[in-house]
Design a protein around this motif. Structure first.
Motif, PDB file in Angstrom:
ATOM      1  N   ALA A  89       0.836  -1.203   0.000  1.00 52.60           N
ATOM      2  CA  ALA A  89       0.000   0.000   0.000  1.00 52.60           C
ATOM      3  C   ALA A  89       0.870   1.252   0.000  1.00 52.60           C
ATOM      4  CB  ALA A  89      -0.938  -0.003   1.204  1.00 52.60           C
ATOM      5  N   ARG A 127      -6.513   4.165  -2.650  1.00 52.60           N
ATOM      6  CA  ARG A 127      -7.310   2.950  -2.451  1.00 52.60           C
ATOM      7  C   ARG A 127      -8.764   3.288  -2.705  1.00 52.60           C
ATOM      8  NH1 ARG A 127      -6.512   0.517   3.103  1.00 52.60           N
ATOM      9  NH2 ARG A 127      -4.568  -0.201   2.196  1.00 52.60           N
ATOM     10  N   TRP A 137      -6.475  -0.193  -6.093  1.00 51.29           N
ATOM     11  CA  TRP A 137      -5.806   1.102  -6.124  1.00 51.29           C
ATOM     12  C   TRP A 137      -5.920   1.682  -7.529  1.00 51.29           C
ATOM     13  CZ3 TRP A 137      -3.356   3.217  -1.837  1.00 51.29           C
ATOM     14  CH2 TRP A 137      -3.304   2.383  -0.716  1.00 51.29           C
TER      15      TRP A 137
END
Length: 138
Positions: free
Chosen positions: A19, A29, A45
């Motif tokens: 992430a 996200r 994403w």
């Protein structure tokens, strides 16, 4: 008919570390969900976190027998599949079988996004590509 590339899936055991990489690339996200049938958590994403953009999906195992457990155990993760949105999931699944793709699912399953149904096929030759067929409820 294939409508567009929906997302590209990457398998990872480290979704939070991945992430950070997605954020560094300027992606947001846009959805986090679970695909119970496959035993995975999926983080989508996209540029600006926009739903209608082609996304990067980070796929992480939620149990030892998940669909990606072997992939992350063997190589630590990486490119897992290409997902294409289709207008008729059952028809595309049948068409691709005739074209030589091997079905990985007996029938479509619920995906990780709301209203998403999916089925996976595999093209062993010439590229060893897993393709996820995606159809959304209208």
């Amino acid at each position: 008919m294939i409508l567009r590339i929906d997302h590209v899936g990457f398998a990872t055991e480290e979704p939070e570390a991945a992430a950070a990489a997605m954020s560094a690339l300027g992606l947001g996200r846009e959805h986090r969900g679970t695909a119970e049938a496959y035993g995975v958590t999926c983080d989508f994403w996209a540029p600006g976190g926009e739903r209608d953009s082609t996304a990067i999906e980070l796929v992480s195992p939620t149990r030892p027998d998940s669909a990606v457990s072997g992939r992350v155990a063997d190589g630590g993760g990486g490119l897992y599949h290409l997902a294409v949105e289709v207008d008729d999931l059952v028809a595309e699944l049948a068409r691709l079988r005739k074209e030589g793709f091997h079905p990985m699912d007996r029938e479509p399953c619920a995906g990780a996004r709301p209203g998403m149904r999916v089925a996976f096929v595999y093209a062993k030759r010439p590229v060893g590509l897993i393709v996820e067929l995606v159809q959304y409820d209208s």
